[in-house]
Design an enzyme around this catalytic site. Structure first.
Site, PDB file in Angstrom:
ATOM      1  N   TYR A 273       0.843  -1.201   0.000  1.00  0.00           N
ATOM      2  CA  TYR A 273       0.000   0.000   0.000  1.00  0.00           C
ATOM      3  C   TYR A 273       0.877   1.249   0.000  1.00  0.00           C
ATOM      4  O   TYR A 273       0.697   2.160  -0.826  1.00  0.00           O
ATOM      5  CB  TYR A 273      -0.926   0.008   1.215  1.00  0.00           C
TER       6      TYR A 273
ATOM      7  N   LYS B 290     -14.984   0.730   7.547  1.00  0.00           N
ATOM      8  CA  LYS B 290     -13.606   0.331   7.295  1.00  0.00           C
ATOM      9  C   LYS B 290     -13.187  -0.923   8.051  1.00  0.00           C
ATOM     10  O   LYS B 290     -12.120  -1.479   7.797  1.00  0.00           O
ATOM     11  CB  LYS B 290     -12.652   1.484   7.625  1.00  0.00           C
TER      12      LYS B 290
END
Length: 320
Positions: free
Chosen positions: A139, A177
């Site tokens: 990421y 999330k």
């Protein structure tokens, strides 16, 4: 029109909400609502149009018109630091950003996008310079790759381009999330369920719960974005944090103080995070201040209180 990619997500939906509060409803949201619970983030917002993220990129690559566009806030991404499918990550975070950047440049449209403090990895210096950029996961690398790509164009831009390196953002509208939500979200849920907040034991030379992060209120991130929109002369890559690292213990106590009860339990540091965990982050705001931004950022005591007050009044954004 203002386009917000990732507009049903955490930071994106807070941006749409604030744009509405300022009288702007000419907002196009781009997102992926496969996980339909994200739509609840927009339930109290007004938008002009919506596009699925795949349909949107096809639309702009085909050069089909969207009408006059004032700015693009690009927040859509895979933000899971635990995702290791590099091909998936690069398609979503690098290639998509690259296509949208060039579309904006070709039309002289301001482009304000989300980078991440994950680009710094385990460094102890957090300035926007290549020598301090060593991500610990794919990421972080996907975000760094686009920052590096953008740097090649900074001296020859047709319109404003800004990358914001978010530190540890917390606030309302993050409930979708799951495991990637902020520690405030998790601490709140843990307190309601067990009366205890769970923190990692010590790591990397830090005592139990004394690992430090730069925790930043999402409302401050949104204010900074809109400040940038009002200052089109500012381009570059900037940190978005408070400039002050705080311990997880301090964050836990801020949540406990709001609830009026609770204890801290320390749990073993996970094996799978060893060598891949940022035990310390603190945004260096020198470049942001040099660009003329004098916005003040909330401390965690203020930010946590505002967050938990807000979700108490709005069950749809309550940590669960």
């Amino acid at each position: 029109m203002i386009i917000v990619t990732g507009g049903a997500g955490f930071i994106g939906s807070n941006l749409v909400h604030e744009l509405n509060r300022r009288g702007r409803t000419d907002v196009i949201v781009v997102d992926n609502l496969t996980r339909g619970e994200k739509a609840l983030n927009l339930a109290d917002c007004v938008i002009a149009d919506y596009y699925d993220k795949d349909d949107f990129i096809t639309l702009i690559e085909a050069d089909e018109g969207l009408g006059p566009v004032e700015a693009v806030f690009h927040l859509g991404a895979c933000s899971a630091t635990t995702e290791w499918d590099g091909r998936y990550m690069m398609r979503n975070n690098f290639e998509y950003s690259r296509a949208l950047f060039h579309w904006c440049q070709d039309r002289r449209i301001p482009f304000i996008y989300a980078s991440s403090a994950a680009v710094y990895g385990g460094n102890s210096v957090f300035t926007e310079h290549p020598e301090h950029e060593r991500p610990l996961n794919v990421y972080g690398y996907s975000k760094l790759a686009f920052d590096q790509y953008l740097r090649r164009y900074l001296d020859d831009l047709s319109a404003q381009v800004v990358g914001l390196r978010y530190f540890n953002v917390y606030g309302p509208r993050e409930q979708h999330k799951g495991g990637m939500a902020s520690v405030v979200h998790h601490f709140s849920r843990q307190l309601r369920e067990s009366g205890q907040v769970r923190l990692f034991e010590g790591s990397d030379g830090y005592a139990d719960g004394e690992q430090r992060r730069d925790f930043v209120d999402v409302s401050d991130c949104v204010r900074l974005k809109l400040w940038l929109l009002d200052h089109p002369e500012v381009s570059g890559i900037y940190n978005c944090g408070t400039g002050r690292a705080r311990t997880f213990n301090a964050m836990a106590h801020a949540v406990i103080d709001w609830f009026g009860h609770g204890e801290i339990e320390y749990i073993p540091f996970p094996e799978h995070l060893k060598g891949r965990y940022q035990s310390y982050t603190q945004a260096d705001l020198s470049q942001l201040r040099a660009a003329g931004c004098d916005l003040a950022f909330n401390d965690i005591e203020t930010g946590v209180r505002n967050y938990l007050d807000a979700v108490a009044d709005a069950p749809a954004v309550m940590p669960s």
